[in-house]
Design a protein around this motif. Sequence first.
Motif, short mmCIF file in Angstrom:
data_model
loop_
_atom_site.label_atom_id
_atom_site.label_comp_id
_atom_site.label_asym_id
_atom_site.label_seq_id
_atom_site.Cartn_x
_atom_site.Cartn_y
_atom_site.Cartn_z
N VAL A 1 2.74 -1.80 11.57
CA VAL A 1 2.65 -1.76 10.11
C VAL A 1 1.25 -1.37 9.67
O VAL A 1 1.06 -0.52 8.78
CB VAL A 1 3.03 -3.13 9.51
N THR A 2 0.24 -1.96 10.31
CA THR A 2 -1.15 -1.66 9.95
C THR A 2 -1.49 -0.21 10.25
O THR A 2 -2.12 0.48 9.44
CB THR A 2 -2.10 -2.59 10.72
N ALA A 3 -1.07 0.29 11.42
CA ALA A 3 -1.36 1.68 11.79
C ALA A 3 -0.70 2.65 10.81
O ALA A 3 -1.30 3.66 10.41
CB ALA A 3 -0.90 1.95 13.21
N ALA A 4 0.54 2.36 10.42
CA ALA A 4 1.24 3.24 9.47
C ALA A 4 0.55 3.22 8.12
O ALA A 4 0.37 4.28 7.48
CB ALA A 4 2.70 2.80 9.34
N ARG A 5 0.15 2.05 7.66
CA ARG A 5 -0.50 1.95 6.36
C ARG A 5 -1.85 2.67 6.36
O ARG A 5 -2.18 3.39 5.41
CB ARG A 5 -0.70 0.48 5.98
N GLU A 6 -2.60 2.53 7.43
CA GLU A 6 -3.93 3.15 7.45
C GLU A 6 -3.85 4.66 7.68
O GLU A 6 -4.69 5.41 7.19
CB GLU A 6 -4.79 2.45 8.50
N THR A 7 -2.82 5.12 8.39
CA THR A 7 -2.59 6.56 8.48
C THR A 7 -2.27 7.13 7.10
O THR A 7 -2.75 8.21 6.71
CB THR A 7 -1.45 6.88 9.45
N ALA A 8 -1.47 6.39 6.33
CA ALA A 8 -1.13 6.83 4.98
C ALA A 8 -2.37 6.89 4.10
O ALA A 8 -2.50 7.79 3.25
CB ALA A 8 -0.09 5.89 4.37
N GLN A 9 -3.30 5.97 4.29
CA GLN A 9 -4.53 5.98 3.50
C GLN A 9 -5.39 7.19 3.82
O GLN A 9 -6.07 7.73 2.95
CB GLN A 9 -5.31 4.69 3.73
N VAL A 10 -5.33 7.65 5.08
CA VAL A 10 -6.05 8.87 5.44
C VAL A 10 -5.39 10.09 4.81
O VAL A 10 -6.06 10.98 4.28
CB VAL A 10 -6.10 9.02 6.98
#
Length: 297
Positions: free
Chosen positions: A242-251
Amino acid sequence: MTETTAAPARRDAPPSMIERMTLILDAFNGPSARLTLEDVARRTGLPRSTAHRILDQLVRQRWLAHHTFGYGLGQRALGLGGQDGGHGKIREAAAPYLHELQVTTGLVAHLAVLDGAEVFYLDKLGGRLASSVPSRVGGRAPAHSTALGKAMLAWLEPEQVDALLGTGITRLTSRTIGELGTLHQELHRVRQRRGLAFERGESFPGIACVAAAIRGAEGPVAGLSLVGDIHTPLENVAPLVVTAARETAQVLFPGSAAAGRGGRTRRPHADRPVPEHTWSTATMNRLLAVDGRGDWM
C-alpha cells in the motif's frame, strides 16, 4: 451595420464505418485530450447516437479509453503514435519502490497496468521464487483472477467493470471468482480494506498475491503486488505494498489528493528488514474480516 453569425453547416456523415471511426479519432488532438460525447458529436458532425455507438466500439477495442472526465486516446492509438501509453513513465516512477519491495521481503514483485479485461505486466523482480511464478514482462492474465487486477478494478465504476469483462468471466482454478456479482462483492471488500486486494490460488494453484493500485485523479493507472507461495503470510507485507503504491502515485501525480496523503515522498531504503507485524493484529483483523468471515477470496 449588423452582422449575423451563421451556424456551421452540418456535414454529411461519412458513408463507411472506417471513415466515421477515423473522423472520431482525428477529433483528439493529442495524447492528453479529453472529450465528452457532446464534444465528439460537435467536432465530427456525427449524430449523438452514432457517435456514442462508435465510441463504445473504440473503447472495447482499446483505440480509446473512457475516463471519469471523458474519452481519451487508448493504448492502441497511443502506440501507433510512437507512445507507450505512459508505461515508460510508470515504470520509471515505480522502479525504486518495486526494487525495495522485492529486496525487503524476498518475494516476487510485479508492476502491471489494466488493459481491457486483462492485466499487462510491465515489470517483474524476483529472487529465488521468480522461476516458480508463471508471469513474465509483457505477459497478460485475466484481471478478475489476480490481486493486481482486482486492486485496479476496485476503483472503476461498476458499469466500467461490466463493460470491460463482458457478460461472463471464466474460472482458471476452483478458487477463481466465476460470476460478476461475486466479483463486485469482492471489489467492495477491496475498497473497504484501504485498497488491498488478495488472491490465493485463483490464477495458479499454490500461488498467493497481495496488491494495491497506483491511483491518479482519473482512477487506477497501474498496480504493484508481492507474490509468494500459498502459505506466505501476506498480511505482514500488505502495508508495504500500500505504501509503495501510494508513494509511486505521489511521484507520478505530485499534489494529487487521489495519490494519497500529501507531504514529502519517502526515499526508498532497500535494506530495511521486514517488520514482524507492520500493522497491529487488531487492524489486520478488521481489514481482513470485512466480509464477516475473516477471509479474502
